[in-house]
Enzyme design. Structure first.
Site, PDB file in Angstrom:
ATOM      1  N   CYS A  35       0.842  -1.153   0.163  1.00 53.93           N
ATOM      2  CA  CYS A  35       0.107   0.078  -0.043  1.00 53.93           C
ATOM      3  C   CYS A  35       1.023   1.264   0.006  1.00 53.93           C
ATOM      4  O   CYS A  35       1.756   1.513   0.836  1.00 53.93           O
ATOM      5  CB  CYS A  35      -1.007  -0.021   1.359  1.00 53.93           C
ATOM      6  SG  CYS A  35      -2.244   1.507   1.377  1.00 53.93           S
TER       7      CYS A  35
ATOM      8  N   CYS B 280      -0.199   4.442   0.552  1.00 58.27           N
ATOM      9  CA  CYS B 280      -1.040   5.368   0.988  1.00 58.27           C
ATOM     10  C   CYS B 280      -0.236   6.234   2.055  1.00 58.27           C
ATOM     11  O   CYS B 280       0.775   5.555   2.362  1.00 58.27           O
ATOM     12  CB  CYS B 280      -2.386   5.138   1.512  1.00 58.27           C
ATOM     13  SG  CYS B 280      -2.039   4.460   3.193  1.00 58.27           S
TER      14      CYS B 280
ATOM     15  N   CYS C 174      -0.607   4.369   6.050  1.00 57.29           N
ATOM     16  CA  CYS C 174       0.019   2.940   6.930  1.00 57.29           C
ATOM     17  C   CYS C 174       1.122   3.228   7.024  1.00 57.29           C
ATOM     18  O   CYS C 174       1.879   3.865   6.568  1.00 57.29           O
ATOM     19  CB  CYS C 174      -0.252   2.136   5.508  1.00 57.29           C
ATOM     20  SG  CYS C 174      -1.943   1.369   5.170  1.00 57.29           S
TER      21      CYS C 174
END
Length: 193
Positions: free
Chosen positions: A50, A52, A55
Site C-alpha cells: 500500500c 497511501c 499506513c
C-alpha cells in the site's frame, strides 16, 4: 533509480509464498522490551503493498504491507496500555505503540464497507506462513509523499517483475465490494446468481 529504492523488505528480498492452512500467530511492536503483542487466530486476506500516506511503513520503504483479518480473530495479548490511536478522525483507527510508533492494527468503528475487518502488518510477526502480497494499491500516492513522478514507471515495473499487479486504488475485487456496499446503502438490491 530502480536498483536502489526499497519498495518494502518483503518485496525487495523476494516474495515468499504463504501457506494456505496457516492458522495465525502473534505480531509485536518494535520496542526492545515490554512489547505490545497482538494475537491473530487466522491468516490474513487481501495482503498487499500500500502506497497511501496513512499506513505504517518500515524505515526507508516506499510501501507498507497490509492485510486484513476478521475483527473477532484479533486480540491484544500484552501491553495494551501502550497503544494510542494515531488519527481519531480517520476511517481506519490505527492503533500504534506510543513508544516505538509501530502500527499494530487498524480498526473501522463507523459504517464502512470493511467494518468488521482489522488491518495488520504481518512483517511484525516472527512466524512464517502468512499470505504473501497479492497486489500493489495506491501506487501513485507515493508521489504525493515526495516521490519523483519520473520514477513511478520504475516502481510499477519492479512490482510487475515480482508478479504483482499495480493499481492507483485497491484491487478490482475490493473496489467491487466497496461499490456493492455503496449501491446497497443507496437502496439497490442485487439478485443472487
Amino acid at each position: 533509480m530502480a536498483t536502489t529504492m526499497s519498495l518494502h523488505p518483503l518485496i525487495d528480498n523476494g516474495i515468499v509464498e504463504g501457506r494456505q492452512n496457516f492458522g495465525g500467530g502473534a505480531l509485536y511492536c518494535r520496542c526492545s522490551s515490554n512489547k505490545v503483542e497482538i494475537s491473530l487466530k487466522s491468516n490474513v486476506a487481501h495482503n498487499h503493498a500500500c502506497g497511501c500516506s496513512k499506513c505504517w511503513k518500515p524505515s526507508g520503504a516506499l510501501f507498507s504491507i497490509v492485510g486484513v483479518v476478521p475483527r473477532e480473530n484479533l486480540s491484544v495479548t500484552a501491553n495494551e496500555s501502550k497503544l494510542i490511536i494515531v488519527d481519531e478522525s480517520a476511517a481506519i483507527q490505527r492503533h500504534a505503540c506510543k513508544d516505538c510508533g509501530v502500527h499494530l492494527y487498524g480498526r473501522i468503528e463507523k459504517e464502512h464497507p470493511f467494518k468488521g475487518l482489522d488491518f495488520v502488518h504481518i512483517e511484525l510477526s516472527n512466524e512464517e506462513g502468512w499470505q504473501e502480497p497479492q497486489f500493489a494499491g495506491f501506487v501513485s500516492s507515493i508521489i504525493e509523499q515526495g516521490f519523483n513522478p519520473k520514477g513511478i514507471d520504475d516502481v510499477r515495473a519492479r512490482f510487475k517483475a515480482v508478479g504483482l499487479d499495480t493499481y492507483d486504488v485497491l484491487s478490482p475485487p475490493l473496489m467491487d465490494l466497496i461499490a456493492t456496499f455503496n449501491a446497497q446503502k443507496a437502496g439497490f438490491s442485487f439478485a443472487a446468481s
